[in-house]
Design a protein around this motif. Sequence first.
Motif, short mmCIF file in Angstrom:
data_model
loop_
_atom_site.label_atom_id
_atom_site.label_comp_id
_atom_site.label_asym_id
_atom_site.label_seq_id
_atom_site.Cartn_x
_atom_site.Cartn_y
_atom_site.Cartn_z
N UNK A 213 5.91 19.42 54.29
CA UNK A 213 5.72 18.07 53.76
C UNK A 213 4.36 17.93 53.08
N UNK A 214 4.28 16.97 52.15
CA UNK A 214 3.03 16.75 51.43
C UNK A 214 1.88 16.41 52.37
N UNK A 215 2.20 15.71 53.45
CA UNK A 215 1.18 15.37 54.44
C UNK A 215 0.80 16.56 55.31
N UNK A 216 1.58 17.63 55.19
CA UNK A 216 1.41 18.86 55.96
C UNK A 216 1.52 18.59 57.46
N UNK A 217 2.35 17.60 57.78
CA UNK A 217 2.63 17.28 59.18
C UNK A 217 3.86 18.01 59.69
N UNK A 218 4.82 18.25 58.77
CA UNK A 218 6.10 18.83 59.17
C UNK A 218 6.46 20.07 58.35
N UNK A 219 7.25 20.93 58.99
CA UNK A 219 7.94 22.03 58.33
C UNK A 219 9.42 21.87 58.64
N UNK A 220 10.27 22.10 57.64
CA UNK A 220 11.70 22.17 57.90
C UNK A 220 12.18 23.56 57.50
N UNK A 232 6.46 20.95 64.04
CA UNK A 232 5.10 20.41 63.93
C UNK A 232 4.19 21.49 63.37
N UNK A 233 3.48 21.19 62.29
CA UNK A 233 2.65 22.21 61.64
C UNK A 233 1.42 22.57 62.47
N UNK A 234 0.95 21.63 63.28
CA UNK A 234 -0.26 21.91 64.06
C UNK A 234 -0.02 22.82 65.24
N UNK A 235 1.14 22.67 65.87
CA UNK A 235 1.41 23.42 67.10
C UNK A 235 2.54 24.43 66.97
N UNK A 239 10.52 19.97 66.85
CA UNK A 239 10.65 18.53 67.03
C UNK A 239 12.10 18.12 67.13
N UNK A 240 12.94 18.65 66.21
CA UNK A 240 14.33 18.19 66.16
C UNK A 240 15.20 19.21 65.45
#
Length: 484
Positions: A213-220, A232-235, A239-240
């Motif tokens: 994601x642009x926010x770099x919060x998520x990866x799919x 979750x990109x940090x850990x 998530x789902x």
Amino acid sequence: VLATPSQDRTVRLWNMQTGEEIRRFEGHAAGVWDVDFSPDGRRLVSASLDQTARIWDVGTGDEVGLLIGHRAGIQNVAYSPDGRTIATSGPSEFGLFLWDAGSEQLIRQLEGHTSGVTVINFSPDGNYLISGSLDSVPRLWVVRDETEPGIFLRGLDTAHSTTIRAVALSADNEVLMTVSSNGVYRIWNTTRRNIISQFVLVRDEFVTAATISNSQQYIVTGTESHQIALWDTGTGTLIRDYDGHDSVISSIKFTASGQNFITGSADNTAIFWSVEAETPVIRFEGHNAPVTDVAIADDNRFAVTADDEGVVIAWDTESGDEIRRFGGKDGRVLSLALSPGGQYLLTGCDDNTAQLWDIQTGEIIQQFIGHTGVIEAVAFSQDGQAVITGSRDGTARMWDAASGEIMRQFVGHESPLSTLFVPEDARYLVTGDQSGAYMWRSQLDDVIDLACEKIVLDLSLEERDLYQINDDYEICDVISIAES
């Protein structure tokens, strides 16, 4: 002045103010790969595939020296800061050669790399030489001490074992994220060029598509067995999971907000999802062949999908209804991108070309021709004035969207490109291939700055008069060059 090497076996000297050729240096028997000026600007050394390096008098164009000793083509050459030593290397030889610039005699060879040397540079004080190699391990050599064979720098083990599926660069350009088809997610420090963190997202599955994601919060990620997962990109934690397709996931794209994403599949459908819900928001059905790529407008008003038969369809994201079909292009469409604002569509095809379409009329308004391989990835610049294409020919190219003329070519990949990322900072471009990610300077001004650091020199009054350059004209900040 600027010196440029060429595959036509010549080196040319240019007036950077007027763009006119000043002088041509001829004598090599094969293409010339690299050049460097001596510190005083009176000499120029060139490296060639003819296995020689030649020293030229800049003022007259005469050849004044010849360095012979390589057994394969030479790709890199550099003068030491004091002008006494010349270093050369090639991609097919594992060692570096140090030469006495005055006598043209070989001083010593530096051996230790286990593959071809691709880049060399002296330290500002001339005591050290740094080299990069296809073995992915940079080395720092002590030039002045013949008893010191070389100092290892930390290994740049940048290679993923499989194709890079997604890349993203942080807003401050300090952090690079990569996801590969073996399910490995890595976070890199771009300054130190080392891995900060590494996570295995998917095990025992082949990742066929991924996006960040642009926010770099998520990866799919999407897999061969049509599994879709949000991370979750940090850990690197799951998530789902999402379930909705019946075949291989071929493409995934996030919306600008990062709250939704769209997937394309070999089951001939595309699905619009919310990161908050496990069930589809809406399904797009109408293709008669596997969907190859997807794109979505910044405001989420519509989405675009392409299939294996070259059919491109625009969809209303609220109703799921077909808005328009884009025709007139034979062959497979492999990659899609929408311009900022959603007025234009960019397609990359298996005939090695890309096309720019008007969304409203469905007409092709520009074509981009020049690649020698299938175009796997396409993107727009942040201002929409340029388009970028990545190909199986191992290059990425930047084109003027209006004229179709090529602006830049990014050469250096050793395998076909698989993904592109255009960060917010317009100075950079990130590309990925079957083994790693590359971060490029995309702007011409930055390239000129790099050229200034290496081969643009301040001229004496006599040289300015000789080359017909105004005394007050300065294309480079000479003070910064001296300090660098």
